[in-house]
Structures are given as structure tokens and as C-alpha cells.
Design a protein around this motif. Structure first.
Motif, PDB file in Angstrom:
ATOM      1  N   ASP A 167       0.337  -1.040  -0.009  1.00  0.00           N
ATOM      2  CA  ASP A 167      -0.088  -0.432   0.192  1.00  0.00           C
ATOM      3  C   ASP A 167       0.577   1.358   0.061  1.00  0.00           C
ATOM      4  OD1 ASP A 167      -2.259  -1.515   0.103  1.00  0.00           O
ATOM      5  OD2 ASP A 167      -2.515  -1.851   2.383  1.00  0.00           O
ATOM      6  N   LEU A 168       1.641   1.156   0.354  1.00  0.00           N
ATOM      7  CA  LEU A 168       3.265   2.472  -0.046  1.00  0.00           C
ATOM      8  C   LEU A 168       3.620   2.791  -1.050  1.00  0.00           C
ATOM      9  CD1 LEU A 168       4.847   1.188   4.072  1.00  0.00           C
ATOM     10  CD2 LEU A 168       2.948   3.562   3.585  1.00  0.00           C
ATOM     11  N   ASP A 169       3.236   4.082  -1.097  1.00  0.00           N
ATOM     12  CA  ASP A 169       4.016   4.529  -2.339  1.00  0.00           C
ATOM     13  C   ASP A 169       5.618   5.723  -1.824  1.00  0.00           C
ATOM     14  OD1 ASP A 169       6.445   5.567  -4.760  1.00  0.00           O
ATOM     15  OD2 ASP A 169       3.902   5.415  -5.467  1.00  0.00           O
ATOM     16  N   LEU A 170       6.883   5.330  -0.567  1.00  0.00           N
ATOM     17  CA  LEU A 170       7.308   5.896  -0.413  1.00  0.00           C
ATOM     18  C   LEU A 170       7.844   7.224  -1.527  1.00  0.00           C
ATOM     19  CD1 LEU A 170       8.562   4.042   2.328  1.00  0.00           C
ATOM     20  CD2 LEU A 170       7.324   5.379   2.296  1.00  0.00           C
ATOM     21  N   THR A 171       8.156   6.939  -2.622  1.00  0.00           N
ATOM     22  CA  THR A 171       8.738   7.711  -3.286  1.00  0.00           C
ATOM     23  C   THR A 171       7.382   8.680  -3.435  1.00  0.00           C
ATOM     24  OG1 THR A 171       9.914   6.147  -4.640  1.00  0.00           O
ATOM     25  CG2 THR A 171       9.756   8.228  -5.701  1.00  0.00           C
ATOM     26  N   GLU A 172       6.482   8.330  -3.802  1.00  0.00           N
ATOM     27  CA  GLU A 172       5.413   9.188  -4.203  1.00  0.00           C
ATOM     28  C   GLU A 172       5.040  10.044  -2.932  1.00  0.00           C
ATOM     29  OE1 GLU A 172       4.059  10.786  -7.044  1.00  0.00           O
ATOM     30  OE2 GLU A 172       6.304   9.632  -8.313  1.00  0.00           O
ATOM     31  N   SER A 173       5.218   9.255  -1.286  1.00  0.00           N
ATOM     32  CA  SER A 173       4.293  10.147  -0.732  1.00  0.00           C
ATOM     33  C   SER A 173       3.005   9.618  -0.388  1.00  0.00           C
ATOM     34  CB  SER A 173       4.967  11.161  -0.652  1.00  0.00           C
ATOM     35  OG  SER A 173       6.375  11.540  -0.661  1.00  0.00           O
ATOM     36  N   ILE A 174       3.395   8.378  -0.611  1.00  0.00           N
ATOM     37  CA  ILE A 174       1.282   8.004  -0.538  1.00  0.00           C
ATOM     38  C   ILE A 174       0.740   7.193  -0.194  1.00  0.00           C
ATOM     39  CG2 ILE A 174       0.521   9.611  -2.364  1.00  0.00           C
ATOM     40  CD1 ILE A 174       0.648   7.279  -4.108  1.00  0.00           C
ATOM     41  N   GLN A 212       4.405 -12.310   3.592  1.00  0.00           N
ATOM     42  CA  GLN A 212       5.774 -11.367   2.926  1.00  0.00           C
ATOM     43  C   GLN A 212       5.160 -10.285   1.912  1.00  0.00           C
ATOM     44  OE1 GLN A 212       8.446 -11.653   4.784  1.00  0.00           O
ATOM     45  NE2 GLN A 212       6.962 -13.394   6.141  1.00  0.00           N
ATOM     46  N   GLY A 213       6.211  -9.800   1.769  1.00  0.00           N
ATOM     47  CA  GLY A 213       6.243  -9.427  -0.022  1.00  0.00           C
ATOM     48  C   GLY A 213       4.930  -7.951  -0.105  1.00  0.00           C
ATOM     49  N   PRO A 214       4.099  -7.561  -0.942  1.00  0.00           N
ATOM     50  CA  PRO A 214       2.856  -6.484  -1.122  1.00  0.00           C
ATOM     51  C   PRO A 214       2.082  -6.811   0.168  1.00  0.00           C
ATOM     52  CG  PRO A 214       3.562  -7.383  -3.150  1.00  0.00           C
ATOM     53  CD  PRO A 214       4.528  -8.303  -2.477  1.00  0.00           C
ATOM     54  N   LEU A 215       1.659  -8.209   0.359  1.00  0.00           N
ATOM     55  CA  LEU A 215       0.323  -8.469   1.445  1.00  0.00           C
ATOM     56  C   LEU A 215       1.545  -7.877   3.242  1.00  0.00           C
ATOM     57  CD1 LEU A 215      -1.791 -11.143   0.354  1.00  0.00           C
ATOM     58  CD2 LEU A 215      -2.236  -8.019   0.023  1.00  0.00           C
ATOM     59  N   ALA A 216       2.260  -7.884   3.619  1.00  0.00           N
ATOM     60  CA  ALA A 216       3.260  -7.932   4.591  1.00  0.00           C
ATOM     61  C   ALA A 216       2.647  -6.905   5.377  1.00  0.00           C
ATOM     62  CB  ALA A 216       4.692  -8.198   4.656  1.00  0.00           C
ATOM     63  N   PRO A 217       2.424  -7.124   6.202  1.00  0.00           N
ATOM     64  CA  PRO A 217       1.776  -5.760   7.726  1.00  0.00           C
ATOM     65  C   PRO A 217       2.712  -4.802   7.943  1.00  0.00           C
ATOM     66  CG  PRO A 217       2.361  -7.300   9.352  1.00  0.00           C
ATOM     67  CD  PRO A 217       2.286  -7.940   7.349  1.00  0.00           C
ATOM     68  N   VAL A 218       2.282  -3.432   7.476  1.00  0.00           N
ATOM     69  CA  VAL A 218       3.421  -2.097   7.782  1.00  0.00           C
ATOM     70  C   VAL A 218       3.986  -2.204   9.768  1.00  0.00           C
ATOM     71  CG1 VAL A 218       4.013  -0.082   7.695  1.00  0.00           C
ATOM     72  CG2 VAL A 218       2.952  -1.041   6.544  1.00  0.00           C
ATOM     73  N   PHE A 219       2.844  -2.761  10.237  1.00  0.00           N
ATOM     74  CA  PHE A 219       3.230  -2.557  11.585  1.00  0.00           C
ATOM     75  C   PHE A 219       2.835  -3.739  12.255  1.00  0.00           C
ATOM     76  CE2 PHE A 219       2.131   1.538  10.065  1.00  0.00           C
ATOM     77  CZ  PHE A 219       3.133   2.595  10.228  1.00  0.00           C
ATOM     78  N   THR A 220       3.500  -4.192  12.879  1.00  0.00           N
ATOM     79  CA  THR A 220       3.959  -5.346  14.056  1.00  0.00           C
ATOM     80  C   THR A 220       4.180  -5.438  15.437  1.00  0.00           C
ATOM     81  OG1 THR A 220       6.003  -5.744  13.195  1.00  0.00           O
ATOM     82  CG2 THR A 220       4.912  -6.519  11.545  1.00  0.00           C
ATOM     83  N   ASN A 221       3.931  -5.988  15.955  1.00  0.00           N
ATOM     84  CA  ASN A 221       4.530  -6.512  17.417  1.00  0.00           C
ATOM     85  C   ASN A 221       5.778  -6.772  17.103  1.00  0.00           C
ATOM     86  OD1 ASN A 221       4.018  -9.147  16.964  1.00  0.00           O
ATOM     87  ND2 ASN A 221       2.186  -9.301  17.810  1.00  0.00           N
ATOM     88  N   LYS A 222       6.075  -6.862  18.633  1.00  0.00           N
ATOM     89  CA  LYS A 222       7.670  -7.422  19.353  1.00  0.00           C
ATOM     90  C   LYS A 222       7.427  -9.001  18.384  1.00  0.00           C
ATOM     91  CE  LYS A 222       6.331  -9.091  24.247  1.00  0.00           C
ATOM     92  NZ  LYS A 222       7.089  -8.762  25.108  1.00  0.00           N
ATOM     93  N   PHE A 223       7.151  -9.787  18.269  1.00  0.00           N
ATOM     94  CA  PHE A 223       6.843 -10.980  17.455  1.00  0.00           C
ATOM     95  C   PHE A 223       6.749 -11.284  16.025  1.00  0.00           C
ATOM     96  CE2 PHE A 223       4.834 -11.459  22.075  1.00  0.00           C
ATOM     97  CZ  PHE A 223       5.741 -11.929  22.750  1.00  0.00           C
ATOM     98  N   GLY A 224       6.844  -9.864  15.515  1.00  0.00           N
ATOM     99  CA  GLY A 224       6.647 -10.283  14.313  1.00  0.00           C
ATOM    100  C   GLY A 224       5.150  -9.809  13.298  1.00  0.00           C
TER     101      GLY A 224
END
Length: 309
Positions: A167-174, A212-224
Motif C-alpha cells: 500500500d506504500l509508495d514512499l517515493t510518491e509519498s502516498i 510476505q511481500g506486498p501483503l506484509a503488515p507495515v506495523f508489527t508487534n515484537k513477535f513480528g
């Protein structure tokens, strides 16, 4: 049943409460609430009629007078709405049993509830909160990224924890957001949020059980594993205590603050509606009231003739 068999409200109330207890198996507290609501009406009508009230004689006009009396007595709108619900149920029963010819409570509308102005943080308070997570710790980097992204894009906490790497496009900042009803929108991210995300993603570790890949969660807990909304709320509460900020603050407060600050700085309300993902402009307009309240407070503090000293 012939109407004359139940000539008073008191007898009708007793019959209704017995129906609730025996046939509906209603809880004692429910029966008690109905009794209090109906007895209050009976007492009001007794004073208005100067005699015991007959359920068959009660009209919508009588009940409107009762509602007006409750308003004048300072009853909360929620209490009035609850009493009206009790009356509708009672008169529906009375009509079915032949105690009353119609339901005089049916045409009455509940009072429109007051819309509470949302709690929000000032710009300085937001800055204090965003600086609270320790930059030298992995979880601190994650927490700062969560707070920065939430405030930067005005996101719901469910939208934050539901974000995937794709979901992230850090280059375009969206970032692509899946909001209520699976409706998608694109949200811009500010430079501080982008920088915080880059720092977090460098140290993020994913559990083997996570996609993994595009479906990986952006924010995770200490267990990943993917973070939960409750975990975000607990995280925020921790920083509120360390900074001394208002403990009423919730993750949604950052969304309120985002909208309020944009409008305070001249943003168009239609644009704010789009950024928030609101279906109706009416939902967004609550923030114009917040901005107006803020402007009035500034005016009263600053203008020499704003108020009598």
C-alpha cells in the motif's frame, strides 16, 4: 378487552408490567425502568387532568406536553428518548389489548441528540506526542512511525494497522487506504511520516507466519505479527502518561486533530472530506464547529472589547 375494564393508567401499567414479567420474562431491572417511566407519565397526566388518567383518552398532544415538561425540568435528551421508547412499547401493548384505541406515542420523534465537539490536540501538543517515542529503540521507531502516519494522513486506527507493504509508495509519498465499507482512497504522507516509516521499515522483522511481500503488515508487534488496534491504544496511553498530555486522547484524537488543524489553516472542507474518506460532508462539518470555537476563544482572549472585564 372492553376499555371500561381498565379505566386508569395505574391499572394498565400493572397489567403491562405483569405481561413483561410473566410472558416476556423481562429482567427485574428492565421492569423497574418501565415502571419508573410509566409512573412518571401517570403522575404528570394526573396533575394535568386533575383526575386519574384513562389510557384511552391520552393523545399525542398530551405526550408532547409531557416531553416539553421534561425539557423544562432539564432532562437529558438521552433520558427523554428512553422514556419515549418505554411509552411506545406500553401503548403498543395497550392498543393490542384493547386498553387504548391507538398509540399516541408513535408520532412523537426523539429529540435530536447533541453532537459533542471532538477532542483534539494543539499543534504544540501533537509535536510533544510525536517526539515522545525513543528513537534509539526498535519499538520506539515503530511507535513514532505509527503516530506520524496517523496524524499525517488523518487515519483511523483500523486503517493504520491494516496497512500492507504494497500500500506504500514512499517515493510518491502516498499510501492506499482501505476505509469503511472496503472503500479505498489514496492519502498523502508528509515528509516527517515518510522519514519515520523508512527508519521503521529498516528494522521491522516479520514472523514466518505473516504474509510476505506486498501483503506484509507495515506495523508489527515484537513477535513480528500484525499489530492490533488495542495494542496501538495501549501504546498511545503509555506516551500520554510520560508526556503529561490529556488522558482523554485516543488514536482517533489524532484524526480529529488532523482535520481541525487543516481547517484552521485554511484548507477547503471538501478537500478535508476527501482526505478523511467521509461519505457525507455533514460528517466533516463537525470540525468547522471546532475551528469556530477555537477562533472565538482566540478572539475573546485577544480583542480588547470582546467581553466586559
Amino acid at each position: 378487552m372492553d376499555i371500561g375494564q381498565v379505566p386508569t393508567m395505574k391499572a394498565a401499567i400493572d397489567q403491562f408490567l405483569q405481561f413483561l414479567t410473566v410472558e416476556r420474562n423481562a429482567a427485574d431491572l428492565t421492569v423497574k425502568s418501565y415502571r419508573e417511566d410509566l409512573v412518571a407519565l401517570d403522575e404528570y397526566l394526573g396533575q394535568a387532568y386533575q383526575r386519574p388518567a384513562d389510557p384511552a383518552e391520552i393523545t399525542p398532544l398530551d405526550l408532547r406536553g409531557y416531553v416539553s415538561a421534561m425539557h423544562e425540568a432539564g432532562y437529558a435528551k438521552t433520558s427523554i428518548s428512553r422514556r419515549l421508547a418505554s411509552l411506545r412499547t406500553f401503548f403498543k401493548f395497550a392498543q393490542r389489548e384493547g386498553i387504548a384505541q391507538n398509540n399516541p406515542a408513535k408520532p412523537l420523534r426523539n429529540p435530536r441528540p447533541d453532537r459533542k465537539l471532538p477532542h483534539f490536540l494543539s499543534g504544540d501538543e501533537i509535536g510533544q506526542l510525536l517526539d515522545a517515542p525513543p528513537a534509539g529503540q526498535t519499538m520506539g521507531l515503530r511507535d513514532r512511525a505509527i503516530l506520524e502516519v496517523t496524524y499525517s494522513a488523518g487515519l483511523r486506527v483500523s486503517e493504520v494497522v491494516g496497512m500492507n507493504s504494497g500500500d506504500l509508495d514512499l517515493t510518491e509519498s502516498i499510501v492506499r487506504i482501505r476505509g469503511k465499507g472496503r472503500k479505498e482512497r489514496l492519502a498523502p504522507l508528509g515528509s516527517f511520516a515518510i522519514a519515520a516509516l523508512r527508519r521503521w521499515l529498516k528494522v521491522r522483522v516479520l514472523s514466518p507466519k505473516e504474509k510476505q511481500g506486498p501483503l506484509a503488515p507495515v506495523f508489527t508487534n515484537k513477535f513480528g505479527r500484525r499489530l492490533t488496534t488495542r495494542s496501538v491504544a495501549r501504546m498511545l496511553e503509555k506516551y500520554l502518561k510520560t508526556t503529561g498530555l490529556d488522558l482523554r486522547t485516543t488514536p482517533h484524537t489524532l484524526r480529529h486533530s488532523f482535520a481541525t488543524h487543516l481547517l484552521d489553516r485554511g484548507a477547503d472542507i471538501r478537500s478535508v472530506q476527501e482526505l478523511l474518506g467521509h461519505k457525507s460532508l455533514v460528517t466533516t462539518q463537525i470540525y468547522t464547529h471546532v475551528s469556530t470555537a477555537g477562533l472565538k476563544a482566540v478572539y475573546e482572549r485577544a480583542h480588547p472589547r470582546a467581553r466586559v472585564s
